[in-house]
Design an enzyme around this catalytic site. Structure first.
Site, PDB file in Angstrom:
ATOM      1  CG  ASP A 185      -9.444  -2.116   8.714  1.00  0.00           C
ATOM      2  OD1 ASP A 185     -10.522  -2.229   8.092  1.00  0.00           O
ATOM      3  OD2 ASP A 185      -8.535  -1.349   8.358  1.00  0.00           O
TER       4      ASP A 185
ATOM      5  CG  ASN B 241      -7.579  -3.814  -3.211  1.00  0.00           C
ATOM      6  OD1 ASN B 241      -8.368  -2.881  -3.370  1.00  0.00           O
ATOM      7  ND2 ASN B 241      -7.960  -4.994  -2.765  1.00  0.00           N
TER       8      ASN B 241
ATOM      9  CE  LYS C 287      -5.169  -3.351   0.484  1.00  0.00           C
ATOM     10  NZ  LYS C 287      -5.443  -2.268   1.410  1.00  0.00           N
TER      11      LYS C 287
ATOM     12  CG  HIS D 174      -4.339  -7.129   4.228  1.00  0.00           C
ATOM     13  ND1 HIS D 174      -3.947  -6.066   4.994  1.00  0.00           N
ATOM     14  CD2 HIS D 174      -5.551  -6.757   3.729  1.00  0.00           C
ATOM     15  CE1 HIS D 174      -4.848  -5.109   4.954  1.00  0.00           C
ATOM     16  NE2 HIS D 174      -5.829  -5.502   4.182  1.00  0.00           N
ATOM     17  NE  ARG D 175      -7.249  -4.883   7.859  1.00  0.00           N
ATOM     18  CZ  ARG D 175      -6.060  -4.427   8.292  1.00  0.00           C
ATOM     19  NH1 ARG D 175      -5.330  -5.130   9.116  1.00  0.00           N
ATOM     20  NH2 ARG D 175      -5.616  -3.244   7.898  1.00  0.00           N
TER      21      ARG D 175
ATOM     22  CD  GLU E 121      -8.426  -4.660   1.948  1.00  0.00           C
ATOM     23  OE1 GLU E 121      -9.607  -4.367   2.239  1.00  0.00           O
ATOM     24  OE2 GLU E 121      -7.459  -4.117   2.500  1.00  0.00           O
TER      25      GLU E 121
ATOM     26  CG  ASP F 278      -2.221  -0.806   0.927  1.00  0.00           C
ATOM     27  OD1 ASP F 278      -2.233  -1.565  -0.067  1.00  0.00           O
ATOM     28  OD2 ASP F 278      -3.192  -0.695   1.708  1.00  0.00           O
TER      29      ASP F 278
HETATM   30  O1  S3P Z   1      -8.839   5.966   6.287  1.00  0.00           O
HETATM   31  C1  S3P Z   1      -8.230   4.916   6.524  1.00  0.00           C
HETATM   32  O2  S3P Z   1      -6.998   4.877   6.725  1.00  0.00           O
HETATM   33  C2  S3P Z   1      -9.013   3.661   6.568  1.00  0.00           C
HETATM   34  C3  S3P Z   1     -10.368   3.697   6.754  1.00  0.00           C
HETATM   35  C4  S3P Z   1     -11.202   2.478   6.884  1.00  0.00           C
HETATM   36  O3  S3P Z   1     -11.974   2.365   5.717  1.00  0.00           O
HETATM   37  P1  S3P Z   1     -13.561   2.810   5.621  1.00  0.00           P
HETATM   38  O4  S3P Z   1     -13.652   4.224   5.986  1.00  0.00           O
HETATM   39  O5  S3P Z   1     -13.833   2.529   4.178  1.00  0.00           O
HETATM   40  O6  S3P Z   1     -14.301   1.908   6.566  1.00  0.00           O
HETATM   41  C5  S3P Z   1     -10.347   1.223   7.077  1.00  0.00           C
HETATM   42  O7  S3P Z   1     -11.119   0.075   6.856  1.00  0.00           O
HETATM   43  C6  S3P Z   1      -9.167   1.217   6.133  1.00  0.00           C
HETATM   44  O8  S3P Z   1      -8.396   0.050   6.280  1.00  0.00           O
HETATM   45  C7  S3P Z   1      -8.270   2.379   6.410  1.00  0.00           C
HETATM   46  C1  PEP Z   2      -9.891  -1.914   4.196  1.00  0.00           C
HETATM   47  C2  PEP Z   2      -8.579  -1.948   4.162  1.00  0.00           C
HETATM   48  O1  PEP Z   2      -7.786  -1.297   3.276  1.00  0.00           O
HETATM   49  P1  PEP Z   2      -7.961   0.007   2.367  1.00  0.00           P
HETATM   50  O2  PEP Z   2      -7.057   1.032   2.962  1.00  0.00           O
HETATM   51  O3  PEP Z   2      -7.526  -0.426   1.005  1.00  0.00           O
HETATM   52  O4  PEP Z   2      -9.401   0.440   2.401  1.00  0.00           O
HETATM   53  C3  PEP Z   2      -7.819  -2.756   5.160  1.00  0.00           C
HETATM   54  O5  PEP Z   2      -6.576  -2.596   5.242  1.00  0.00           O
HETATM   55  O6  PEP Z   2      -8.408  -3.565   5.887  1.00  0.00           O
END
Ligand code: S3P
Ligand code: PEP
Length: 447
Positions: A326, A101, A429, A398-399, A354, A58
């Site tokens: 998460d 992703n 990731k 990944h999770r 994901e 990422d």
């Molecule tokens: O802003 C961020 O860093 C994130 C927000 C969350 O997503 P959502 O806002 O889509 O739930 C989380 O699931 C993602 O892994 C990271």
């Molecule tokens: C939802 C996730 O990732 P993203 O930042 O791509 O939304 C995650 O890391 O669980």
């Protein structure tokens, strides 16, 4: 040119049952903080030294995108990067950007690029092209941005052209992903030239703690956002990002969840270093949920530790997990060791991550023998008498890979089992060395 070192993974990993876990894990940097910091540093005046940046897929796509946009950065050592900010101007007016992703890369970059203007294409892996971005694109086009869908309407790939932005007041829906609001907030100072910009949230806002991370980091880069609850956010005119000089990335609190759950299930103590009681990440509240399940948690300034409670059996939990979507996946697997059915509520956003995580989680938990009720926005998990050995599919998520490694642990109520985790490379990731870290707390041979 990318920061992450190539690593070779087998097609699957076979985990032996783990009798006891104990030890200390130094966490990789937070994905959410790393990618926000990289973009803010690029948009700021001055150079920023970023310590303990996450090195994973990422962040690699974010660093690659910044380089394609003409932002200069260099690696000082494996965990330290210097980004030379360009004061909100991008040297390259055309670029084709691969976003993998990474939601934390494509969403904030879409807003920043739409506001700055140029000719940019943003695309990713096939799942990225199924992850919604329409609410963000609608919010931006309503104030004059030029964004085209080159595939399915509402989803990447996107082509961004130069628009004419007039944004005194804009609105965005918050019920699909908080990342859309994060993206607009981070781009807001670039729009607030000569007038304030107010962003109104329409309807419910999910995943709120991630907005707190955004506001905190913007503040460190010199921009304070005025907040009216969770309903509207204002950036006053003339606010510009300025480098704080250097910044430290906390350990990833979502990555911490696997080790804390391991300590709670498998004896412990297991300590994670890099996040503590003063963390800016909402996912540290995962430890509160484990505490409710009967684990013993201790917190320091820069560490959290978990071990099993006195009788060792985890208590079932019924809770709203909207604030920690998460880390909540880790609770779903910990629920296999609980003394009754657990219910995870208000997690509809799992469907657009994901993979469709509600469906994937239900399918894989059933392979281990759990009875699972999958609702539109909840899961109810009844553990089996005994956990069954299973081959876990990971859906390029990944999770899924990280959570299901926990089912190899011996708990007090149930014994762990040999687990085959398919396609373990998906951990890259956010946590390329996950399985090595997991093996380091197992007190018997894991592989
Ligand atoms: O802003 C961020 O860093 C994130 C927000 C969350 O997503 P959502 O806002 O889509 O739930 C989380 O699931 C993602 O892994 C990271
Ligand atoms: C939802 C996730 O990732 P993203 O930042 O791509 O939304 C995650 O890391 O669980």
């Amino acid at each position: 040119m990318t920061q992450q070192k190539t690593k070779h993974y087998p097609q699957h990993i076979d985990l032996e049952p783990v009798m006891h876990v104990e030890g200390t894990v130094r966490l990789p940097g937070s994905k959410s903080i790393s990618n926000r910091t990289l973009l803010l540093a690029a948009l700021a005046e001055g150079s920023t030294t970023i310590h303990d940046l996450l090195a994973s897929d990422d962040t690699t796509v974010m660093l690659g995108a910044l380089r394609s946009l003409g932002i200069k950065w260099e690696e000082i050592d494996e965990r330290t990067i210097v980004v030379h900010g360009n004061g909100g101007v991008l040297p390259n007016h055309e670029a084709d950007l691969f976003m993998g992703n990474a939601g934390t890369a494509i969403r904030p970059l879409t807003a920043a690029l739409a506001v700055i203007g140029g000719d940019y294409t943003l695309h990713g892996v096939s799942r990225m092209h199924e992850r919604p971005i329409g609410d963000l694109v609608d919010a931006l086009t309503a104030v004059g941005a030029q964004i085209e869908y080159t595939g399915e309407p509402g989803f990447p790939p996107l082509r961004i052209k130069r628009g004419h932005i007039h944004a005194n007041r804009m609105s965005v829906r918050g019920n699909v992903s908080s990342q859309f609001l994060t993206a607009l907030l981070m781009a807001a100072p670039l729009m607030a030239r000569g007038h304030a910009v107010t962003i109104d949230v329409v309807g419910e806002l999910i995943s709120k703690p991630y907005i707190e991370i955004t506001l905190n980091l913007m503040r460190r880069f010199g921009v304070t956002v005025e907040q009216d609850g969770w309903a509207s956010f204002t950036v006053q005119p003339g606010r510009k990002y300025a480098s704080p000089g250097s910044i430290h990335v906390e350990g990833d609190a979502s990555s911490a969840s696997y080790f804390l759950a391991a300590g709670a299930i498998g004896g412990g103590p297991v300590r994670v270093e890099g996040v503590g009681r003063d963390s800016i990440q909402g996912d540290v509240r995962f430890a509160d949920a484990l505490e409710r399940m009967g684990a013993i948690i201790e917190r320091g300034d820069n560490w959290i530790e978990a071990r099993s409670g006195a009788d060792g059996v985890l208590k079932a939990i019924d809770a709203d997990f909207n604030h920690i979507p998460d880390a909540a996946m880790t609770i779903a697997v910990a629920a296999l060791y609980a003394d009754g059915p657990s219910t995870l509520r208000n997690i509809a956003s799992w469907r657009v991550k994901e993979t469709d995580r509600l469906s994937a989680m239900a399918t894989e938990l059933r392979k281990i023998g759990a009875t699972v009720e999958e609702g539109a926005d909840y899961l109810r998990i009844t553990p089996p008498e005994e956990l069954a050995p299973a081959t876990i599919d990971t859906y390029d998520d990944h999770r899924m890979a990280m959570c299901f490694s926990l089912a190899a642990l011996d708990g007090k109520a149930r014994r762990g089992n040999a687990m085959r985790i398919n396609d373990p490379k998906c951990v890259a990731k956010t946590f390329p060395d996950y399985f090595e870290a997991f093996a380091s707390i197992a007190r018997n041979e894991l592989f």
